[in-house]
Structure formats: C-alpha cells, structure tokens
Design a protein around this motif. Structure first.
Motif, PDB file in Angstrom:
ATOM      1  N   UNK A 187       0.831  -1.200   0.000  1.00 18.62           N
ATOM      2  CA  UNK A 187       0.000   0.000   0.000  1.00 18.62           C
ATOM      3  C   UNK A 187       0.871   1.258   0.000  1.00 18.62           C
ATOM      4  N   UNK A 188       1.925   1.254   0.792  1.00 14.88           N
ATOM      5  CA  UNK A 188       2.833   2.402   0.838  1.00 14.88           C
ATOM      6  C   UNK A 188       3.506   2.601  -0.509  1.00 14.88           C
ATOM      7  N   UNK A 189       3.962   1.519  -1.126  1.00 12.77           N
ATOM      8  CA  UNK A 189       4.573   1.623  -2.453  1.00 12.77           C
ATOM      9  C   UNK A 189       3.587   2.174  -3.476  1.00 12.77           C
ATOM     10  N   UNK A 190       2.354   1.704  -3.394  1.00 16.42           N
ATOM     11  CA  UNK A 190       1.323   2.148  -4.341  1.00 16.42           C
ATOM     12  C   UNK A 190       1.035   3.648  -4.167  1.00 16.42           C
ATOM     13  N   UNK A 191       1.027   4.125  -2.927  1.00 14.31           N
ATOM     14  CA  UNK A 191       0.791   5.551  -2.674  1.00 14.31           C
ATOM     15  C   UNK A 191       1.946   6.382  -3.240  1.00 14.31           C
ATOM     16  N   UNK A 192       3.180   5.903  -3.088  1.00 12.23           N
ATOM     17  CA  UNK A 192       4.324   6.625  -3.645  1.00 12.23           C
ATOM     18  C   UNK A 192       4.224   6.709  -5.168  1.00 12.23           C
TER      19      UNK A 192
END
Length: 275
Positions: A187-192
């Motif tokens: 999820x964090x990677x996707x937000x970045x």
C-alpha cells in the motif's frame, strides 16, 4: 446621454422675497432678489447595476465540499463499490479470489483512488477560474496519461522487488498465511507511485493552454456541472475500464479453450497492472 437633475428639499415660489428671506439651501441656486437660475444638469457616468452577460461561470470555490458535493462523492463511492462487487460475482468460481484476498486487493486500489481524488479536489479549489473544469481536466489526465505513468511505476517497482527478492512486496501476493504487513508495504509503495503520477500531471497542467481550455463554455448551472464532473463522467470512464478488463479476460479464456489448456488462477490486473 443620460442626465440627472438636481432636486432640492424645499420649494420656493416665484417672487418670494429677497435672498435673505429664502431658505439657506436655495441661496446657492438663486440669484439676487430671488430670481431663479437655470437648473444645472450633469451627465450620469455611473456604471449600470445589472450584470453583463458572459461574466457568469460554473461552480464556485468550495463547491466540492458543500452538502451537495459531499452527497455526490458519497454516491460515487457507493456506485464504485457496487461495481467492484458485481465484477467479483461475475468472475468464474474457479478463479474467484477468497474474500480476504479480494478485500486486500480492493482496499489497496481504493486508497490509491481516494488519494488521487482528494488531491484533485484540493488542486481544483486553488484556481480562481472554474474549479469543476479544472477537476475534469485533472480526472481525464489521470485516467489517460496518468495510467501510463502508474503502469511504468508499478513495472519499475516490481523489477526492483524481484531483483532484491522482497517477497512480501510483490503486488497482489500477501504470503501464506496472509500477512497484514505485506499489504501495508504494498500500500505504501502504491501511494508513492500515485504521488509520482500526480506530480507529473501537475507539471503538465502548468502549460498555459490548459487554463484557456478550462474557460471554454462553462455550464451555467453549477449543480449540473458538479454532477457531470464528479459523478457522471467518472462513472462512464470506470465502466469503460471495466469492459476493457473483461474483454482481456475473455480473450484469454477463448485462447485456452481453443488450445485445450486448463484454466489457471490468474493474478487480477487493472489495465495490465497487478493489484
């Protein structure tokens, strides 16, 4: 030429005594002996009070977060969730993901979509022009050019993940048993990736021609314009994307039937992007 006549608060008949007997208000406009002087008229140079046509525009700043705007956003969220549920039940049973995996995949997409949506709302309210037109341009760029950057970002991140052998960060895979830390990391990677895409779209919007396009023929009814850009256009764009995904899956199934290959459980994609 429009003229405005000076009106006096007192009336003095002709031949009413000397100037000393007259009210002080008339001394400035009457001659000696009470002789009446010609009334002086001045041109009326004040601007007309009625608004000129062409100065109206569509929705105002803050329209996205008023009661009607919040209602439309909630309605759009319900429609989007209902579409995802419908797509799930239309999947073949042998390819249907477990509820937990489906929830993790869907929630990851939803968080990314919410980030883009509220970024567009915030950026649209910064303009002094028509916010609805700017939101619509943002949305269409996100759905076209932005998808290319998201696709490139996911591919680049996936390549790094494979190179470093970070199994928990492979998009759509959460381990066995399912680990919430894997979902959080993805999820964090996707937000970045979404942040990268939004920055690129903001740079594209710095082109002056976009400002001229936002002013072309705004709809006079602000509620109708808000409904079009916030609900109707996103709904039909989402329908087109869903139809494209289903056509891709149907083509793969046809190939498998023609070649006699067994159906395998596939990783769900959205425009070729693993979720």
């Amino acid at each position: 030429m429009v003229y405005m006549q000076i009106s006096m608060p007192f009336f003095c008949p002709m031949g009413a005594g000397s100037g000393a007997d007259m009210p002080s208000q008339l001394k400035d406009v009457a001659g000696p002996g009470g002789a009446e002087l010609p009334v002086v008229s001045f041109p009326n140079t004040s601007a007309p009070s009625t608004p000129t046509p062409g100065n109206t525009r569509g929705c105002e700043n803050g329209a996205f977060m008023d009661s009607f705007g919040i209602f439309l956003q909630g309605l759009l969220a319900v429609v989007a969730f209902s579409t995802l549920m419908l797509k799930r039940f239309r999947e073949p049973k042998h390819e249907r993901r477990p509820w937990r995996i489906w929830f993790l995949d869907t929630s990851k997409q939803a968080i990314g979509m919410l980030f883009i949506h509220f970024a567009n709302v915030y950026l649209s309210d910064l303009t002094e022009e028509d916010p609805c037109s700017l939101y619509l341009i943002n949305f269409l760029l996100d759905a076209s050019l932005g998808m290319l950057f998201i696709y490139a970002g996911v591919r680049a991140v996936s390549a790094v993940v494979e190179w470093r052998q970070w199994d928990s960060l492979r998009f759509g895979e959460y381990g066995e048993p399912v680990k919430c830390t894997a979902w959080l990391g993805q999820c964090v990677l996707y937000i970045f990736i979404m942040m990268f895409e939004k920055v690129v779209i903001m740079l594209v919007l710095l082109i002056p021609e976009w400002k001229k396009l936002a002013l072309l023929n705004p709809i006079q009814n602000p509620d109708l314009e808000l409904a079009i850009v916030m609900l109707i256009v996103p709904f039909f764009v989402n329908i087109l994307f869903s139809a494209d995904d289903e056509m891709d899956e149907s083509d793969e199934d046809d190939v498998r039937r023609l070649t006699g290959l067994k159906s395998v459980k596939k990783k769900k994609l959205r425009l070729g992007i693993s979720v």
